[in-house]
Design an enzyme around this catalytic site. Structure first.
Site, PDB file in Angstrom:
ATOM      1  N   HIS A 181       0.844  -1.202   0.000  1.00  0.00           N
ATOM      2  CA  HIS A 181       0.000   0.000   0.000  1.00  0.00           C
ATOM      3  C   HIS A 181       0.877   1.248   0.000  1.00  0.00           C
ATOM      4  O   HIS A 181       0.707   2.150  -0.825  1.00  0.00           O
ATOM      5  CB  HIS A 181      -0.925  -0.023   1.222  1.00  0.00           C
ATOM      6  CG  HIS A 181      -1.448   1.324   1.635  1.00  0.00           C
ATOM      7  ND1 HIS A 181      -2.311   2.044   0.843  1.00  0.00           N
ATOM      8  CD2 HIS A 181      -1.231   2.079   2.745  1.00  0.00           C
ATOM      9  CE1 HIS A 181      -2.605   3.193   1.462  1.00  0.00           C
ATOM     10  NE2 HIS A 181      -1.950   3.236   2.613  1.00  0.00           N
ATOM     11  N   ASP A 211       8.139  22.575 -25.465  1.00  0.00           N
ATOM     12  CA  ASP A 211       8.025  21.213 -24.937  1.00  0.00           C
ATOM     13  C   ASP A 211       9.037  21.102 -23.807  1.00  0.00           C
ATOM     14  O   ASP A 211       9.679  22.086 -23.443  1.00  0.00           O
ATOM     15  CB  ASP A 211       8.317  20.160 -26.032  1.00  0.00           C
ATOM     16  CG  ASP A 211       7.658  18.822 -25.693  1.00  0.00           C
ATOM     17  OD1 ASP A 211       7.918  18.317 -24.586  1.00  0.00           O
ATOM     18  OD2 ASP A 211       6.878  18.303 -26.510  1.00  0.00           O
TER      19      ASP A 211
HETATM   20  C1  HEA Z   1       1.204   8.316  -0.007  1.00  0.00           C
HETATM   21  C2  HEA Z   1       0.034   8.416   0.260  1.00  0.00           C
HETATM   22  C3  HEA Z   1      -0.929   7.551   0.977  1.00  0.00           C
HETATM   23  C4  HEA Z   1      -2.271   7.558   0.722  1.00  0.00           C
HETATM   24  C5  HEA Z   1      -2.994   8.391  -0.309  1.00  0.00           C
HETATM   25  C6  HEA Z   1      -2.858   6.624   1.637  1.00  0.00           C
HETATM   26  C7  HEA Z   1      -4.219   6.350   1.671  1.00  0.00           C
HETATM   27  C8  HEA Z   1      -4.830   5.529   2.613  1.00  0.00           C
HETATM   28  N1  HEA Z   1      -4.203   4.831   3.617  1.00  0.00           N
HETATM   29 FE1  HEA Z   1      -2.204   4.719   3.924  1.00  0.00          FE
HETATM   30  N2  HEA Z   1      -0.211   4.608   4.248  1.00  0.00           N
HETATM   31  C9  HEA Z   1       0.759   5.314   3.596  1.00  0.00           C
HETATM   32  C10 HEA Z   1       0.556   6.254   2.586  1.00  0.00           C
HETATM   33  C11 HEA Z   1      -0.695   6.581   2.041  1.00  0.00           C
HETATM   34  N3  HEA Z   1      -1.895   6.047   2.427  1.00  0.00           N
HETATM   35  C12 HEA Z   1       2.061   4.984   4.121  1.00  0.00           C
HETATM   36  C13 HEA Z   1       3.394   5.591   3.673  1.00  0.00           C
HETATM   37  C14 HEA Z   1       1.850   4.030   5.127  1.00  0.00           C
HETATM   38  C15 HEA Z   1       2.914   3.353   6.035  1.00  0.00           C
HETATM   39  C16 HEA Z   1       3.103   1.938   5.639  1.00  0.00           C
HETATM   40  C17 HEA Z   1       4.041   1.215   6.522  1.00  0.00           C
HETATM   41  O1  HEA Z   1       3.793   1.126   7.733  1.00  0.00           O
HETATM   42  O2  HEA Z   1       5.053   0.697   6.021  1.00  0.00           O
HETATM   43  C18 HEA Z   1       0.408   3.823   5.193  1.00  0.00           C
HETATM   44  C19 HEA Z   1      -0.210   2.966   6.096  1.00  0.00           C
HETATM   45  C20 HEA Z   1      -1.579   2.892   6.287  1.00  0.00           C
HETATM   46  C21 HEA Z   1      -2.206   2.247   7.395  1.00  0.00           C
HETATM   47  C22 HEA Z   1      -1.490   1.582   8.560  1.00  0.00           C
HETATM   48  C23 HEA Z   1      -1.271   0.161   8.259  1.00  0.00           C
HETATM   49  C24 HEA Z   1      -0.507  -0.503   9.330  1.00  0.00           C
HETATM   50  O3  HEA Z   1       0.199   0.149  10.094  1.00  0.00           O
HETATM   51  O4  HEA Z   1      -0.622  -1.744   9.383  1.00  0.00           O
HETATM   52  C25 HEA Z   1      -3.557   2.369   7.213  1.00  0.00           C
HETATM   53  C26 HEA Z   1      -4.589   1.836   8.138  1.00  0.00           C
HETATM   54  O5  HEA Z   1      -5.623   2.325   8.235  1.00  0.00           O
HETATM   55  C27 HEA Z   1      -3.763   3.096   5.997  1.00  0.00           C
HETATM   56  C28 HEA Z   1      -4.998   3.421   5.458  1.00  0.00           C
HETATM   57  C29 HEA Z   1      -5.167   4.203   4.328  1.00  0.00           C
HETATM   58  C30 HEA Z   1      -6.475   4.487   3.764  1.00  0.00           C
HETATM   59  C31 HEA Z   1      -7.776   3.969   4.277  1.00  0.00           C
HETATM   60  C32 HEA Z   1      -6.251   5.314   2.687  1.00  0.00           C
HETATM   61  C33 HEA Z   1      -7.316   5.875   1.781  1.00  0.00           C
HETATM   62  O6  HEA Z   1      -7.066   7.215   1.526  1.00  0.00           O
HETATM   63  C34 HEA Z   1      -7.417   5.108   0.525  1.00  0.00           C
HETATM   64  C35 HEA Z   1      -8.641   5.500  -0.216  1.00  0.00           C
HETATM   65  C36 HEA Z   1      -9.147   4.318  -0.977  1.00  0.00           C
HETATM   66  C37 HEA Z   1      -9.119   4.214  -2.296  1.00  0.00           C
HETATM   67  C38 HEA Z   1      -8.567   5.263  -3.132  1.00  0.00           C
HETATM   68  C39 HEA Z   1      -9.627   2.980  -2.958  1.00  0.00           C
HETATM   69  C40 HEA Z   1     -10.514   3.224  -4.134  1.00  0.00           C
HETATM   70  C41 HEA Z   1     -10.715   1.954  -4.842  1.00  0.00           C
HETATM   71  C42 HEA Z   1     -11.771   1.129  -4.697  1.00  0.00           C
HETATM   72  C43 HEA Z   1     -12.928   1.426  -3.865  1.00  0.00           C
HETATM   73  C44 HEA Z   1     -11.798  -0.171  -5.328  1.00  0.00           C
HETATM   74  C45 HEA Z   1     -11.440  -0.157  -6.742  1.00  0.00           C
HETATM   75  C46 HEA Z   1     -10.258  -1.006  -6.857  1.00  0.00           C
HETATM   76  C47 HEA Z   1      -9.585  -1.261  -7.984  1.00  0.00           C
HETATM   77  C48 HEA Z   1      -9.994  -0.745  -9.331  1.00  0.00           C
HETATM   78  C49 HEA Z   1      -8.312  -2.063  -7.906  1.00  0.00           C
HETATM   79  N4  HEA Z   1      -2.540   3.410   5.454  1.00  0.00           N
END
Ligand code: HEA
Ligand code: HEA
Ligand code: CUA
Ligand code: CU
Lengths: 524, 371, 293
Positions: free
Chosen positions: A76, A105
């Site tokens: 992720h 460009d």
């Molecule tokens: C860079 C940007 C970024 C972004 C935009 C996000 C977005 C999100 N992150 Fe992210 N996250 C990180 C960067 C980011 N994250 C990083 C760096 C970590 C640390 C990892 C590590 O510990 O190593 C992390 C870790 C992290 C955790 C902690 C995990 C853990 O410690 O075990 C969680 C838990 O809730 C989480 C949740 C989310 C959620 C719910 C979103 C939401 O915003 C997402 C929104 C959802 C969507 C955009 C999905 C849309 C798609 C569909 C509904 C289905 C269609 C599917 C297909 C077509 C394939 N993230």
């Protein structure tokens, strides 16, 4: 402000169909490729976040096993950081920088094509690692040794994917710097450049400075894994913590790589909808440079608990706190730009205002993390997760969404659906906060990050967070729909699109012709 | 779209409502009440910084929202054309700078205090393993492992979850109150991190290196925490539990431990295959986390015992793997963790369970001969 | 189409980049399989490398034709020059990572380990070292009997100092060649650039000899603790860069033979020369921090 004479003579026969995209040397095509790639990765990475959130919906192991959970967390983050956010901003840079500085460009169009076309291969490598024996990388996006020394062949695939992404980023950044230095229209002095161009200039510099360092770090990992070196092995005189130092020397500037272009986009949007020039242009440029400079000397604030000497901890605490000053200057300047303007709130402006507001929340939690003694409590808990989603999602990702709404009419020649845009904005903002605000409380109450299962007292806030995440995910499908709809149909956009916006990009027709500024515009 | 939104909100609200009846601590919004001086200092620092941030936040966004409300075009606002002010820039550079200095002073004081591990009354060496803790009371010759004791059935949802789900261990670390305890942290395989929120003590346990930290517990009681550095598959399943006893009770406990440690080994006794198998089945629970309850291994590089060429092959190699581990993998050297009896029996068990049916047995005396 | 203003050349669509990507991907995939005992690994690597070489011939060949065809004006030349500068800067940062690893282990990690009596009783630290479990260092350049217990390092004042001289000299000769090119003295250009190449080749040859000596007689290998790791990674990556620089200069030299480049337009030559100065500078750093101190 500026006038442009547009020569729209089409060249000889250009390849069509898939070959057009594979071989293109046009900055707009390449920009489009980058943006589509970024959106795809955002969906895939978001989907993985949803797997994480689904498992965390309830205590106990329900959906995935712990090993797969770690793979999802790792993937992720890698996908979001290297696949969604960074290429997304490069897409904006490709589309907008030549138009903003009045260039025909990018400076090196063939190289530009290569920068992009390395990425799909890099991510094929990264994503396919999920399917090799032993599963994907599971040591977190920070790839800390010695856990990565233990991992299977997926770690090697991740390392090589990172090498490729690094090459792509460095080549892309070189191109951007050269374009900005060498391709400006006559009269476009550095201090006349739009702030977005400035932020990208500084970002590109950061990229060239730190991507090679990351490449070095993962190379050492590779040789430790396969060639018997002992960089991170104490028995041979190495130190696992050295990996962290090298990684974060890259990693901290990296987070500014992901936020500075966002600052640039915000600095374009807010003046337009305030109908007022940007307040404090010069200090904005200086503040950006200052943030970039400081970003090189704060890295160990990610490592307060590794047992550094006291002097080191103090130095990194002070230097990290200092970043609040230039960042504050930016926030104050945005607010002052709005002050006594004639504000309207079209979708881009809604996103911009929300970014300023929510990013600052993330900034403040960042400042709290910088307070070393307190970080001993926050470190590796959900408080950190909350912090960086406030700066990354509501900072970087939402700024990109705002930027997309802002320039979509220029790119496609159609207005997007304003009503749907506003709905998308509100759904995103509300669900974003529902998802991530409770994580502050989870962290303070003691929930570590990167765990697939948790003690019962964390249940309530996790439920809220997971529900929010699903809402947030679904809302992004609306975003995709709005973009598709805007590309295919919609009210014709005028050249200016908004009410007397500043910048050369608004002097060319909408959609912007395939070749802009073949004769340089006159900049006044 | 909006009805959809309403549905989600309602659903969420209903779930929340249903849950509020339970677990009083669940809605805690701040750090847990500390039981050590450092914990207390951190809490105060945290509250102070948070307060300052909130004040700045409300001032800055007070301006912004006033502007959003008052300077809307729809309210007839026309744009002023001012675009910079050097004095203003100076003011909002310098004021934050001084606020930061104000924050840095108490932080520095607390940090210096935290790092001062001198004059300790007791030293405990804490070693992180995948995925358990080992505690050793330096100079007292007492040491033991501490492993998660929550049954798998609870984790898999086949049994109701207990009150201290995932935060309970077989052997908690026992510490005295009112004495300065110094910790020495290290690890055996990968980096772990030892954390008890109520002490305000968190430190990484790094293989090959020693980190120090200290605490002084003010109240007897049981304090719980977790490993906070991703350390592989079962990172979420290696809790820290500390039982704080009054100094007198603690001394009594420690003496008791010392005499227990001196108890003679049963290795000399008569070992039949059945006894080895029974004992080995018990010991195997220490291996099941990685090699599977049914010997089938776990995805992610943990090989199956059933049908393994090592296990079904010559016994020497089998013994070697178990005693000395495999460096660079999470297969650790068990020779220091298990007694001769335990090593012998678990090897016998692995060779004859899960359909391996080799039929031979390894005697404790064989193992002691190898030490 | 070279649609442009003030003649800034904008290339047509090109398939070389995508071919390059395929080559890069296949090479790394092959290497990955090779490291994990996949049998197809070496084949894929070979195919990938061949693709990359094909791409380079094609791409650079195209650039050379465009350049010789007079399609690039000064403005384009400036873009190229700037890119090369920034590219070299990125290389500097790559080496910085390995130099920092050296400094960090020498001045922090090893002393800490030496202080950790609880875990590593009797370990004294110092530099060179192969760590608490590695073989012990003995006097530089002494042949060791049992590499599992002892190793020896390479002294600075043998081959390394000669190599330093060779590289410094080659920086001078390449500059002389550059002046010759600017003065349009073709013979001089070819001779001095040729001498540069010979010096580069001599450097690589001596470096190879030194490596063989280290592996066979001194017990010093990549696996000799952090000393071996930092030593071979730093000098190895440097050697790789010398090789690349030499290949660039070789191509430039061949082009000179064919009469390419003009006194006022010779970007490839300059890029190669800059790169050469860069590897030279890195070597001076290596000589000081790896060999002398
Ligand atoms: C860079 C940007 C970024 C972004 C935009 C996000 C977005 C999100 N992150 Fe992210 N996250 C990180 C960067 C980011 N994250 C990083 C760096 C970590 C640390 C990892 C590590 O510990 O190593 C992390 C870790 C992290 C955790 C902690 C995990 C853990 O410690 O075990 C969680 C838990 O809730 C989480 C949740 C989310 C959620 C719910 C979103 C939401 O915003 C997402 C929104 C959802 C969507 C955009 C999905 C849309 C798609 C569909 C509904 C289905 C269609 C599917 C297909 C077509 C394939 N993230
Ligand atoms: C876009 C990305 C981004 C940005 C911009 C930031 C910005 C900041 N971050 Fe953050 N950070 C991350 C992404 C980002 N961070 C990520 C991904 C991680 C986790 C990585 C991982 O472990 O996986 C992380 C982790 C992280 C840590 C480590 C936590 C831990 O693991 O224990 C720390 C500690 O100091 C920190 C601090 C800061 C600070 C001080 C800022 C500052 O730049 C913020 C400055 C802004 C403000 C302060 C607000 C505006 C200012 C004013 C209104 C002026 C007035 C204010 C005052 C005088 C107080 N961050
Ligand atoms: Cu041990 Cu996480
Ligand atoms: Cu940081």
């Amino acid at each position: 402000m500026a006038t442009a004479e547009v020569a729209s003579h089409e060249g000889h026969h250009h390849p069509t169909g898939i070959m057009r995209w594979l071989t293109t040397t046009n900055h707009k095509d390449i920009g489009t490729l980058y943006l589509c790639f970024s959106l795809t990765m955002f969906l895939i990475g978001g989907f993985m976040a949803l797997v994480v959130r689904a498992e965390l919906f309830q205590p106990g192991l329900q959906i995935v096993d712990p090993h797969f959970f770690n793979q999802m967390t790792t993937m992720h983050a890698l996908i979001m950081v290297f696949g969604a956010i960074m290429p997304g901003f490069v897409g904006f840079a490709n589309w907008m920088i030549p138009m903003m500085v009045g260039a025909p460009d990018m400076a090196l169009p063939r190289l530009n094509n290569w920068s992009f076309w390395i990425l799909p291969f890099a991510f094929t490598m990264l994503l396919s690692s999920l399917f090799v024996p032993g599963g994907g990388p599971a040591a977190g996006w920070t790839l800390y040794a010695p856990l990565t020394i233990q991992g299977g062949m997926s770690v090697d695939m991740t390392i090589f994917a990172i090498h490729m992404m690094g090459i792509s980023s460095i080549l892309g950044a070189i191109n951007i710097i050269v374009t900005i230095f060498n391709m400006r229209a006559p009269g476009m002095s550095l201090m006349k450049m739009p702030l977005f161009v400035w932020t990208w200039l500084i970002t590109a510099f950061l990229l060239i400075a730190v991507m090679p360092v990351l490449a070095g770090a993962v190379t050492m990992l590779l040789t430790d894994r396969h060639f018997g070196t002992a960089f991170f092995d104490p028995a041979g005189g190495g130190d696992p913590v050295m990996f962290q130092h090298i990684f974060w020397f890259f990693g901290h500037p990296e987070v500014y790589i992901m936020i500075l272009p966002a600052f640039g986009i915000i600095s374009e949007i807010i003046p337009t909808f305030s109908r007022k020039p940007l307040f404090g242009y010069t200090t904005m440029v200086l503040a950006t440079a200052c943030i970039a400079f400081l970003s090189f000397v704060v890295w160990a604030h990610h490592m307060f608990t590794v047992g550094m000497p006291l002097a080191g901890e103090l130095f990194f605490m002070y230097s990290t706190m200092l970043i609040a000053v230039p960042t504050g200057v930016k926030v104050f300047n945005w607010v002052s730009t709005m002050w006594r303007g004639a504000l309207t709130f079209e979708t881009p402006m809604l996103f911009a205002v929300a970014v300023v507001f929510l990013f600052t929340i993330g900034g403040f939690s960042g400042l709290m993390l910088a307070i070393t003694p307190a970080d001993f409590q926050y470190h590796d808990t959900y408080f950190v997760v909350a912090h960086f989603h406030y700066v990354l999602f509501s900072g970087a990702a939402m700024a990109m969404m705002g930027g997309a709404y802002y320039w979509l009419p220029k790119w496609t020649g159609h207005m997007y659906d304003e009503k749907l845009g506003k709905i998308h904005f509100w759904l995103t903002t509300i669900f974003f906060n529902v998802t991530f605000f409770p994580q502050h409380f989870l962290g303070l109450a003691g929930m570590p990050r990167r765990i697939p299962d948790y003690a019962l007292q964390f249940t309530e806030f996790n439920v809220i967070s997971s529900l929010g995440a699903f809402g947030l995910g679904l809302s992004q499908l609306l975003f995709v729909y709005i973009i598709v709809k805007c590309v295919r149909s919609g009210v014709r956009a005028t050249d200016e699109v908004w009410e007397r916006p500043r910048g050369l990009e608004w002097t060319v027709p909408s959609p912007a012709p395939y070749h802009t500024f073949e004769t340089p515009p006159k900049v006044i | 779209m909006l009805t959809h939104l309403r549905k989600v909100v309602l659903l969420g609200g209903a779930t929340l409502f249903a849950m509020t009846g339970r677990a009083g601590a669940a809605w805690d919004l701040n750090l847990p009440p500390p039981v050590s001086p450092i914990g207390q200092e951190i809490l105060e620092l945290h509250n102070l910084i948070l307060l300052i941030c909130l004040i700045i936040f409300f001032v800055v966004f007070g301006f912004m929202f006033y502007s959003i409300w008052a300077h809307r075009k729809s309210r007839g606002s026309t744009a002023a054309q001012f675009s910079h002010s050097n004095s203003l820039e100076l003011v909002w550079t310098i004021i934050p700078f001084f606020i930061l200095i104000g924050m840095a002073i108490p932080s520095t004081a607390t940090l210096i205090n935290m790092e001062d591990t001198s004059k300790a009354d007791l030293t405990v060496k804490v070693t992180g393993y995948q995925w358990k803790w080992h505690y050793e009371y330096q100079k007292h010759g007492v040491g033991f492992y501490s492993t998660l004791s929550t049954p798998r059935a609870q984790i898999e949802g086949k049994a109701p979850k207990g009150e201290h789900y995932l935060l309970e261990v077989d052997n908690p670390l026992v510490l005295p109150t009112d004495r300065k305890v110094r910790f020495l942290f290290t690890a055996n395989d990968v980096i772990h991190s030892w954390w008890v929120p109520k002490f305000g003590t968190k430190k990484d346990a790094i293989p090959g290196y020693i980190n120090e930290s200290w605490t002084l517990i003010e109240k007897p009681g049981t304090y719980r925490g977790q490993c906070t550095e991703l350390c592989g598959k079962d990172h979420g399943f290696m809790p820290v539990v500390v039982e704080a006893k009054t100094p007198e009770e603690f001394d009594a406990w420690l003496t008791g431990q010392k005499s227990a440690a001196a108890k003679p080994d049963t290795a000399a006794a008569e070992w039949t295959n059945d006894r080895l198998m029974a004992e080995g089945g018990q010991v195997y629970s220490k291996c099941a986390g990685c090699h599977g309850v049914d010997g089938g291994g776990t995805p992610g590089g943990f090989p199956a015992i059933a049908g393994s060429s090592i296990v079904t092959g010559p016994v020497d190699r089998h013994i070697d793997v178990v005693m000395n581990g495999r460096s660079g993998t999470s297969m650790q050297a068990f020779k220091d963790q298990l007694t001769d009896v335990e090593v012998a029996s678990v090897i016998t068990y692995q060779r004859n369970a899960f359909g391996n049916d080799i039929g031979d047995a390894v005697l404790p005396s064989q193992i002691s001969a190898l030490r | 189409m070279s649609g442009s203003r003030d003649g800034y050349y904008l290339p047509n669509p090109s398939a070389w980049p995508i071919i390059g990507s395929i080559g890069l991907f296949t090479t790394l995939l092959g290497l990955m399989l090779f490291l994990n005992e996949g049998k197809t690994g070496p084949w894929l690597m070979g195919f990938g490398a061949a693709t990359i070489i094909f791409m380079m011939f094609g791409w650079f060949g195209r650039v050379i034709r465009e350049s010789e065809g007079g399609m690039y004006n000064d403005h384009v030349g400036l873009s190229f020059r700037m890119s090369m500068m920034w590219f070299i800067f990125s290389e500097v940062m790559f080496f910085a990572a390995f130099f920092s690893a050296l400094f960090y282990t020498r001045s922090l990690a090893v002393p800490w380990l030496a202080d950790t009596d609880l875990l590593w009783p009797g370990y004294e630290g110092g530099w060179p070292t192969a760590g608490p479990k590695g073989p012990l260092p003995i006097e530089a350049d002494t042949v060791v009997a049992d590499p599992s217990r002892q190793f020896s390092t390479i002294g600075a004042w043998g081959i390394p100092v000669v190599n330093t001289g060779l590289l410094l000299l080659s920086s001078v000769t390449v500059t002389i060649a550059h002046h010759a090119l600017k003065m349009n003295e073709r013979r001089k250009l070819i001779v001095w650039l040729g001498i540069t190449l010979v010096l580069g080749a001599m450097f690589l040859f001596l470096q190879g000899k030194e490596y063989a000596h280290a592996y066979q007689e001194l017990g010093l290998t990549l696996g000799t603790g952090v000393y071996g790791a930092t030593f071979f990674m730093l000098t190895g990556f440097h050697g790789l860069h010398v090789t690349v620089g030499a290949i660039i200069l070789l191509v430039v030299w061949l082009r000179c033979l064919r009469g390419h480049f003009k006194p006022e337009n010779h970007f490839a030559f300059e890029a190669g020369a800059w790169y050469w100065h860069f590897v030279d500078t890195v070597w001076v750093g290596l000589f000081i921090f790896v060999y002398v101190f």
